[in-house]
Motif scaffolding. Structure first.
Motif, PDB file in Angstrom:
ATOM      1  N   GLU A  43      11.659  63.401  58.761  1.00 60.75           N
ATOM      2  CA  GLU A  43      12.274  64.609  58.215  1.00 60.75           C
ATOM      3  C   GLU A  43      13.454  64.304  57.311  1.00 60.75           C
ATOM      4  OE1 GLU A  43      13.109  67.309  61.394  1.00 60.75           O
ATOM      5  OE2 GLU A  43      11.016  67.348  62.049  1.00 60.75           O
ATOM      6  N   SER A  44      13.839  63.026  57.248  1.00 59.41           N
ATOM      7  CA  SER A  44      14.951  62.636  56.383  1.00 59.41           C
ATOM      8  C   SER A  44      14.792  61.169  55.998  1.00 59.41           C
ATOM      9  CB  SER A  44      16.293  62.823  57.104  1.00 59.41           C
ATOM     10  OG  SER A  44      16.408  61.866  58.156  1.00 59.41           O
ATOM     11  N   VAL A  45      15.564  60.748  55.039  1.00 60.50           N
ATOM     12  CA  VAL A  45      15.580  59.336  54.637  1.00 60.50           C
ATOM     13  C   VAL A  45      15.977  58.473  55.827  1.00 60.50           C
ATOM     14  CG1 VAL A  45      16.710  57.637  53.150  1.00 60.50           C
ATOM     15  CG2 VAL A  45      16.042  59.858  52.219  1.00 60.50           C
ATOM     16  N   GLU A  46      16.940  58.934  56.605  1.00 60.34           N
ATOM     17  CA  GLU A  46      17.397  58.167  57.773  1.00 60.34           C
ATOM     18  C   GLU A  46      16.290  58.034  58.820  1.00 60.34           C
ATOM     19  OE1 GLU A  46      20.142  56.314  57.908  1.00 60.34           O
ATOM     20  OE2 GLU A  46      20.423  57.005  55.853  1.00 60.34           O
ATOM     21  N   ASP A  47      15.488  59.083  58.996  1.00 61.31           N
ATOM     22  CA  ASP A  47      14.354  59.007  59.927  1.00 61.31           C
ATOM     23  C   ASP A  47      13.367  57.930  59.486  1.00 61.31           C
ATOM     24  OD1 ASP A  47      15.317  61.070  61.505  1.00 61.31           O
ATOM     25  OD2 ASP A  47      13.872  62.560  60.765  1.00 61.31           O
ATOM     26  N   VAL A  48      13.055  57.898  58.207  1.00 60.96           N
ATOM     27  CA  VAL A  48      12.111  56.906  57.680  1.00 60.96           C
ATOM     28  C   VAL A  48      12.689  55.506  57.827  1.00 60.96           C
ATOM     29  CG1 VAL A  48      10.936  56.091  55.592  1.00 60.96           C
ATOM     30  CG2 VAL A  48      10.986  58.541  56.125  1.00 60.96           C
ATOM     31  N   LYS A  49      13.961  55.343  57.512  1.00 63.30           N
ATOM     32  CA  LYS A  49      14.598  54.031  57.654  1.00 63.30           C
ATOM     33  C   LYS A  49      14.606  53.570  59.108  1.00 63.30           C
ATOM     34  CE  LYS A  49      18.447  53.475  55.280  1.00 63.30           C
ATOM     35  NZ  LYS A  49      19.737  53.763  54.622  1.00 63.30           N
ATOM     36  N   ALA A  50      14.863  54.489  60.025  1.00 62.33           N
ATOM     37  CA  ALA A  50      14.871  54.145  61.446  1.00 62.33           C
ATOM     38  C   ALA A  50      13.470  53.728  61.910  1.00 62.33           C
ATOM     39  CB  ALA A  50      15.379  55.321  62.276  1.00 62.33           C
ATOM     40  N   MET A  51      12.448  54.440  61.456  1.00 64.89           N
ATOM     41  CA  MET A  51      11.081  54.090  61.827  1.00 64.89           C
ATOM     42  C   MET A  51      10.718  52.713  61.280  1.00 64.89           C
ATOM     43  SD  MET A  51       7.603  56.261  61.168  1.00 64.89           S
ATOM     44  CE  MET A  51       6.051  55.706  61.862  1.00 64.89           C
ATOM     45  N   LEU A  52      11.058  52.449  60.022  1.00 66.68           N
ATOM     46  CA  LEU A  52      10.784  51.137  59.443  1.00 66.68           C
ATOM     47  C   LEU A  52      11.493  50.028  60.210  1.00 66.68           C
ATOM     48  CD1 LEU A  52      10.957  52.040  55.655  1.00 66.68           C
ATOM     49  CD2 LEU A  52       8.923  51.292  56.922  1.00 66.68           C
ATOM     50  N   GLN A  53      12.717  50.269  60.635  1.00 65.77           N
ATOM     51  CA  GLN A  53      13.451  49.264  61.397  1.00 65.77           C
ATOM     52  C   GLN A  53      12.801  49.028  62.755  1.00 65.77           C
ATOM     53  OE1 GLN A  53      16.110  47.369  60.076  1.00 65.77           O
ATOM     54  NE2 GLN A  53      15.347  46.189  61.788  1.00 65.77           N
ATOM     55  N   MET A  54      12.333  50.104  63.412  1.00 69.24           N
ATOM     56  CA  MET A  54      11.636  49.939  64.693  1.00 69.24           C
ATOM     57  C   MET A  54      10.357  49.123  64.505  1.00 69.24           C
ATOM     58  SD  MET A  54      12.069  53.503  66.820  1.00 69.24           S
ATOM     59  CE  MET A  54      11.659  54.624  65.497  1.00 69.24           C
ATOM     60  N   ILE A  55       9.636  49.372  63.409  1.00 71.43           N
ATOM     61  CA  ILE A  55       8.410  48.617  63.123  1.00 71.43           C
ATOM     62  C   ILE A  55       8.743  47.143  62.931  1.00 71.43           C
ATOM     63  CG2 ILE A  55       6.598  48.249  61.400  1.00 71.43           C
ATOM     64  CD1 ILE A  55       6.570  51.358  61.049  1.00 71.43           C
ATOM     65  N   ILE A  56       9.763  46.841  62.147  1.00 70.78           N
ATOM     66  CA  ILE A  56      10.163  45.451  61.916  1.00 70.78           C
ATOM     67  C   ILE A  56      10.570  44.788  63.222  1.00 70.78           C
ATOM     68  CG2 ILE A  56      11.935  43.985  60.847  1.00 70.78           C
ATOM     69  CD1 ILE A  56      11.837  46.016  58.470  1.00 70.78           C
ATOM     70  N   ASN A  57      11.363  45.482  64.031  1.00 62.50           N
ATOM     71  CA  ASN A  57      11.794  44.923  65.316  1.00 62.50           C
ATOM     72  C   ASN A  57      10.593  44.619  66.219  1.00 62.50           C
ATOM     73  OD1 ASN A  57      14.447  45.177  64.488  1.00 62.50           O
ATOM     74  ND2 ASN A  57      14.830  47.028  65.670  1.00 62.50           N
ATOM     75  N   ASP A  58       9.617  45.537  66.250  1.00 58.81           N
ATOM     76  CA  ASP A  58       8.448  45.322  67.097  1.00 58.81           C
ATOM     77  C   ASP A  58       7.563  44.194  66.573  1.00 58.81           C
ATOM     78  OD1 ASP A  58       9.247  47.190  68.952  1.00 58.81           O
ATOM     79  OD2 ASP A  58       7.871  48.760  68.279  1.00 58.81           O
ATOM     80  N   ILE A  59       7.440  44.049  65.261  1.00 57.56           N
ATOM     81  CA  ILE A  59       6.677  42.923  64.712  1.00 57.56           C
ATOM     82  C   ILE A  59       7.358  41.616  65.093  1.00 57.56           C
ATOM     83  CG2 ILE A  59       5.973  41.738  62.594  1.00 57.56           C
ATOM     84  CD1 ILE A  59       5.576  44.554  61.363  1.00 57.56           C
ATOM     85  N   ASP A  60       8.673  41.564  64.971  1.00 54.23           N
ATOM     86  CA  ASP A  60       9.406  40.356  65.357  1.00 54.23           C
ATOM     87  C   ASP A  60       9.205  40.041  66.836  1.00 54.23           C
ATOM     88  OD1 ASP A  60      10.356  39.985  62.777  1.00 54.23           O
ATOM     89  OD2 ASP A  60      12.335  40.850  63.202  1.00 54.23           O
ATOM     90  N   LYS A  61       9.176  41.070  67.677  1.00 61.86           N
ATOM     91  CA  LYS A  61       9.066  40.869  69.127  1.00 61.86           C
ATOM     92  C   LYS A  61       7.635  40.565  69.580  1.00 61.86           C
ATOM     93  CE  LYS A  61      10.154  43.102  73.532  1.00 61.86           C
ATOM     94  NZ  LYS A  61      10.754  44.285  74.169  1.00 61.86           N
ATOM     95  N   HIS A  62       6.640  41.255  68.999  1.00 65.28           N
ATOM     96  CA  HIS A  62       5.268  41.189  69.505  1.00 65.28           C
ATOM     97  C   HIS A  62       4.299  40.411  68.627  1.00 65.28           C
ATOM     98  CE1 HIS A  62       6.298  44.010  72.687  1.00 65.28           C
ATOM     99  NE2 HIS A  62       6.900  44.754  71.780  1.00 65.28           N
ATOM    100  N   GLY A  63       4.705  40.065  67.414  1.00 64.74           N
ATOM    101  CA  GLY A  63       3.835  39.291  66.533  1.00 64.74           C
ATOM    102  C   GLY A  63       2.642  40.076  66.022  1.00 64.74           C
ATOM    103  N   VAL A  64       1.546  39.360  65.799  1.00 70.93           N
ATOM    104  CA  VAL A  64       0.318  39.940  65.246  1.00 70.93           C
ATOM    105  C   VAL A  64      -0.802  39.796  66.274  1.00 70.93           C
ATOM    106  CG1 VAL A  64      -1.377  39.789  63.376  1.00 70.93           C
ATOM    107  CG2 VAL A  64       1.015  39.243  62.926  1.00 70.93           C
ATOM    108  N   LYS A  65      -1.595  40.849  66.431  1.00 75.45           N
ATOM    109  CA  LYS A  65      -2.758  40.790  67.321  1.00 75.45           C
ATOM    110  C   LYS A  65      -4.006  41.093  66.493  1.00 75.45           C
ATOM    111  CE  LYS A  65      -0.440  42.215  71.585  1.00 75.45           C
ATOM    112  NZ  LYS A  65      -0.097  40.926  72.039  1.00 75.45           N
ATOM    113  N   GLY A  66      -5.118  40.527  66.905  1.00 74.51           N
ATOM    114  CA  GLY A  66      -6.376  40.810  66.237  1.00 74.51           C
ATOM    115  C   GLY A  66      -6.926  42.164  66.635  1.00 74.51           C
ATOM    116  N   PHE A  67      -7.484  42.875  65.682  1.00 77.92           N
ATOM    117  CA  PHE A  67      -8.107  44.181  65.931  1.00 77.92           C
ATOM    118  C   PHE A  67      -9.537  43.895  66.384  1.00 77.92           C
ATOM    119  CE2 PHE A  67      -9.725  48.347  65.274  1.00 77.92           C
ATOM    120  CZ  PHE A  67      -8.653  49.197  65.158  1.00 77.92           C
TER     121      PHE A  67
END
Length: 68
Positions: A43-67
């Motif tokens: 709903e805002s630029v800050e919401d999008v930035k927060a979501m992107l940061q959560m995605i980056i943090n989770d990629i760093d923590k969990h890596g890549v998995k095969g689909f």
């Protein structure tokens, strides 16, 4: 209780690797994920930035998995 996080998933289409972010769920030792990748929105630029940061943090923590 179900736990979820953003998960970078790798798929192979016609011999080409493709990466996308999905919601990944763990419940009672079983794992599942959304079939379609997530949409980055808010709903805002800050919401999008927060979501992107959560995605980056989770990629760093969990890596890549095969689909599978």
């Amino acid at each position: 209780m179900s736990k979820w996080h953003y998960q970078l998933m790798k798929r192979n289409f016609d011999g080409e690797d493709n990466y996308a972010v999905h919601e990944y769920y763990e419940l009672d030792g079983k794992s599942s994920w959304t079939n379609d990748p997530v949409t980055v929105d808010g709903e805002s630029v800050e919401d999008v930035k927060a979501m992107l940061q959560m995605i980056i943090n989770d990629i760093d923590k969990h890596g890549v998995k095969g689909f599978e």
